[in-house]
Design a protein around this motif. Structure first.
Motif, PDB file in Angstrom:
ATOM      1  N   PHE A  94      39.808  39.399  30.167  1.00  0.00           N
ATOM      2  CA  PHE A  94      40.815  40.359  30.734  1.00  0.00           C
ATOM      3  C   PHE A  94      40.395  40.320  32.429  1.00  0.00           C
ATOM      4  CE2 PHE A  94      40.879  44.657  32.374  1.00  0.00           C
ATOM      5  CZ  PHE A  94      42.171  45.060  31.816  1.00  0.00           C
ATOM      6  N   ILE A  95      39.246  40.187  32.776  1.00  0.00           N
ATOM      7  CA  ILE A  95      38.794  40.042  34.179  1.00  0.00           C
ATOM      8  C   ILE A  95      39.700  38.921  34.870  1.00  0.00           C
ATOM      9  CG2 ILE A  95      37.159  39.698  36.074  1.00  0.00           C
ATOM     10  CD1 ILE A  95      35.288  40.994  33.975  1.00  0.00           C
ATOM     11  N   ARG A  96      39.872  37.888  34.352  1.00  0.00           N
ATOM     12  CA  ARG A  96      40.815  36.651  34.736  1.00  0.00           C
ATOM     13  C   ARG A  96      42.188  36.982  34.701  1.00  0.00           C
ATOM     14  NH1 ARG A  96      38.944  33.039  30.384  1.00  0.00           N
ATOM     15  NH2 ARG A  96      36.634  33.184  30.411  1.00  0.00           N
ATOM     16  N   GLU A  97      42.578  37.683  33.904  1.00  0.00           N
ATOM     17  CA  GLU A  97      44.035  38.039  33.728  1.00  0.00           C
ATOM     18  C   GLU A  97      44.422  39.279  34.627  1.00  0.00           C
ATOM     19  OE1 GLU A  97      44.596  38.481  29.622  1.00  0.00           O
ATOM     20  OE2 GLU A  97      44.569  36.365  29.040  1.00  0.00           O
ATOM     21  N   HIS A  98      43.458  40.174  35.119  1.00  0.00           N
ATOM     22  CA  HIS A  98      43.779  41.443  35.789  1.00  0.00           C
ATOM     23  C   HIS A  98      42.741  41.451  36.928  1.00  0.00           C
ATOM     24  CE1 HIS A  98      45.176  42.009  31.521  1.00  0.00           C
ATOM     25  NE2 HIS A  98      46.168  42.491  32.089  1.00  0.00           N
ATOM     26  N   THR A  99      42.856  40.449  37.724  1.00  0.00           N
ATOM     27  CA  THR A  99      41.682  40.562  38.860  1.00  0.00           C
ATOM     28  C   THR A  99      41.915  41.392  39.558  1.00  0.00           C
ATOM     29  OG1 THR A  99      41.471  37.937  38.406  1.00  0.00           O
ATOM     30  CG2 THR A  99      40.726  39.064  40.356  1.00  0.00           C
ATOM     31  N   ASP A 100      43.129  41.743  40.101  1.00  0.00           N
ATOM     32  CA  ASP A 100      43.651  42.668  41.041  1.00  0.00           C
ATOM     33  C   ASP A 100      43.301  44.100  40.427  1.00  0.00           C
ATOM     34  OD1 ASP A 100      44.488  40.626  42.917  1.00  0.00           O
ATOM     35  OD2 ASP A 100      46.475  40.885  42.322  1.00  0.00           O
ATOM     36  N   ALA A 123      39.676  48.818  40.839  1.00  0.00           N
ATOM     37  CA  ALA A 123      38.792  49.528  40.341  1.00  0.00           C
ATOM     38  C   ALA A 123      37.437  50.037  40.664  1.00  0.00           C
ATOM     39  CB  ALA A 123      38.682  49.497  38.421  1.00  0.00           C
ATOM     40  N   ALA A 124      37.038  48.801  41.239  1.00  0.00           N
ATOM     41  CA  ALA A 124      35.700  48.683  41.804  1.00  0.00           C
ATOM     42  C   ALA A 124      35.590  49.377  43.194  1.00  0.00           C
ATOM     43  CB  ALA A 124      35.327  47.419  41.764  1.00  0.00           C
ATOM     44  N   LYS A 125      36.616  49.029  43.722  1.00  0.00           N
ATOM     45  CA  LYS A 125      36.821  49.608  45.153  1.00  0.00           C
ATOM     46  C   LYS A 125      37.040  51.343  45.050  1.00  0.00           C
ATOM     47  CE  LYS A 125      39.882  49.989  49.161  1.00  0.00           C
ATOM     48  NZ  LYS A 125      41.407  50.324  49.310  1.00  0.00           N
ATOM     49  N   ASN A 126      37.738  51.864  44.099  1.00  0.00           N
ATOM     50  CA  ASN A 126      38.153  53.113  43.877  1.00  0.00           C
ATOM     51  C   ASN A 126      36.897  53.779  43.331  1.00  0.00           C
ATOM     52  OD1 ASN A 126      40.676  53.120  44.507  1.00  0.00           O
ATOM     53  ND2 ASN A 126      41.440  52.925  42.263  1.00  0.00           N
ATOM     54  N   LEU A 181      34.438  34.990  39.051  1.00  0.00           N
ATOM     55  CA  LEU A 181      35.386  33.966  38.457  1.00  0.00           C
ATOM     56  C   LEU A 181      34.867  32.752  38.711  1.00  0.00           C
ATOM     57  CD1 LEU A 181      38.676  35.867  39.395  1.00  0.00           C
ATOM     58  CD2 LEU A 181      37.367  35.859  37.173  1.00  0.00           C
ATOM     59  N   LYS A 182      34.431  32.490  39.958  1.00  0.00           N
ATOM     60  CA  LYS A 182      33.774  31.090  40.387  1.00  0.00           C
ATOM     61  C   LYS A 182      32.718  30.690  39.482  1.00  0.00           C
ATOM     62  CE  LYS A 182      31.561  28.521  43.920  1.00  0.00           C
ATOM     63  NZ  LYS A 182      31.016  28.543  45.203  1.00  0.00           N
ATOM     64  N   LEU A 183      31.777  31.479  39.265  1.00  0.00           N
ATOM     65  CA  LEU A 183      30.728  31.291  38.361  1.00  0.00           C
ATOM     66  C   LEU A 183      31.189  31.159  36.591  1.00  0.00           C
ATOM     67  CD1 LEU A 183      27.867  33.924  39.627  1.00  0.00           C
ATOM     68  CD2 LEU A 183      27.778  31.526  39.620  1.00  0.00           C
ATOM     69  N   ASN A 207      34.890  49.678  34.349  1.00  0.00           N
ATOM     70  CA  ASN A 207      35.856  49.709  33.590  1.00  0.00           C
ATOM     71  C   ASN A 207      36.967  50.320  34.401  1.00  0.00           C
ATOM     72  OD1 ASN A 207      34.615  49.145  31.117  1.00  0.00           O
ATOM     73  ND2 ASN A 207      33.723  51.189  30.570  1.00  0.00           N
ATOM     74  N   ILE A 208      38.232  49.875  33.851  1.00  0.00           N
ATOM     75  CA  ILE A 208      39.414  50.463  34.556  1.00  0.00           C
ATOM     76  C   ILE A 208      39.857  51.851  34.068  1.00  0.00           C
ATOM     77  CG2 ILE A 208      41.938  49.878  34.864  1.00  0.00           C
ATOM     78  CD1 ILE A 208      40.564  47.447  35.574  1.00  0.00           C
ATOM     79  N   PRO A 209      39.891  52.692  35.158  1.00  0.00           N
ATOM     80  CA  PRO A 209      39.925  54.019  34.782  1.00  0.00           C
ATOM     81  C   PRO A 209      41.703  54.352  34.319  1.00  0.00           C
ATOM     82  CG  PRO A 209      39.836  53.822  37.019  1.00  0.00           C
ATOM     83  CD  PRO A 209      39.526  52.581  36.413  1.00  0.00           C
ATOM     84  N   SER A 210      41.908  55.306  33.692  1.00  0.00           N
ATOM     85  CA  SER A 210      43.369  55.509  33.248  1.00  0.00           C
ATOM     86  C   SER A 210      44.025  55.807  34.543  1.00  0.00           C
ATOM     87  CB  SER A 210      43.458  56.951  32.070  1.00  0.00           C
ATOM     88  OG  SER A 210      42.877  58.016  32.985  1.00  0.00           O
ATOM     89  N   ALA A 211      45.305  55.769  34.383  1.00  0.00           N
ATOM     90  CA  ALA A 211      46.182  56.032  35.652  1.00  0.00           C
ATOM     91  C   ALA A 211      46.077  57.600  36.190  1.00  0.00           C
ATOM     92  CB  ALA A 211      47.619  55.738  35.247  1.00  0.00           C
ATOM     93  N   ASP A 212      45.937  58.383  35.127  1.00  0.00           N
ATOM     94  CA  ASP A 212      45.826  59.761  35.737  1.00  0.00           C
ATOM     95  C   ASP A 212      44.716  60.271  36.351  1.00  0.00           C
ATOM     96  OD1 ASP A 212      44.668  59.921  33.365  1.00  0.00           O
ATOM     97  OD2 ASP A 212      45.560  61.620  32.638  1.00  0.00           O
ATOM     98  N   THR A 213      43.564  59.469  36.356  1.00  0.00           N
ATOM     99  CA  THR A 213      42.159  59.631  37.010  1.00  0.00           C
ATOM    100  C   THR A 213      42.172  59.870  38.415  1.00  0.00           C
ATOM    101  OG1 THR A 213      41.158  58.459  35.213  1.00  0.00           O
ATOM    102  CG2 THR A 213      39.821  58.697  37.086  1.00  0.00           C
TER     103      THR A 213
END
Length: 155
Positions: free
Chosen positions: A6-12, A17-20, A31-33, A102-108
């Motif tokens: 999932f991380i490979r496919e949804h990197t952005d 999510a990490a930034k937010n 990804l390199k590791l 984890n990726i939060p929901s869009a309404d978070t």
């Protein structure tokens, strides 16, 4: 924990999510590791397969030669070295994976701290007591439910 696929496919999305969530994490390093880890796993598995084929040949007395025996020993050493390399890559990989949010929901709501939280629902009334509220430790001590002094003396 998010799946590495999932991380490979949804990197952005993971980076956002990490930034937010104000989490400092290097997804590109992860990804390199991951790439190095997958190459080493494939190499190790191929070496094991070759070792097993040689072991089958060595079981047949007619096919047993000193060169084949030496090749089996060399493969064993190469597998061991590959596993050492893999463990050196696996450790930092796992350390980063544990920190991936984890990726939060869009309404978070996105906010710099917990003050940005929004109360979505409130059910029931908050009880008001006419006595001082005590936690479980105080209640246990008052009612003599736990022998704290005796528990300290355990040998």
């Amino acid at each position: 924990m998010l799946d590495i696929q999932f991380i490979r496919e949804h990197t952005d999305e993971v980076k956002l999510a990490a930034k937010n969530k104000n989490i400092v994490i290097d997804i590109d390093l992860l990804l390199k590791l991951d790439s190095q880890r997958r190459k080493l796993i494939r190499k190790r598995d191929a070496l094991r397969q070759e070792r097993n084929e040689i072991a089958d040949m060595l079981a047949d007395a007619e096919k047993r030669t000193p060169e084949l025996q030496q090749k089996g020993k060399d493969l064993k050493d190469e597998i061991k070295n590959t596993e050492v390399e893999l463990s050196e890559v696996e450790k930092p990989f796992q350390e980063i994976m544990w920190r991936v949010p984890n990726i939060p929901s869009a309404d978070t709501p996105v906010a710099p701290d917990e003050n940005g939280n929004v109360e979505v629902k409130k059910s029931g009334d908050i009880p008001q007591f006419d006595f001082e509220i005590k936690d479980h430790m105080e209640l246990a001590k008052i009612n003599d439910w736990i022998e704290f002094d005796r528990g300290v003396k355990v040998h």
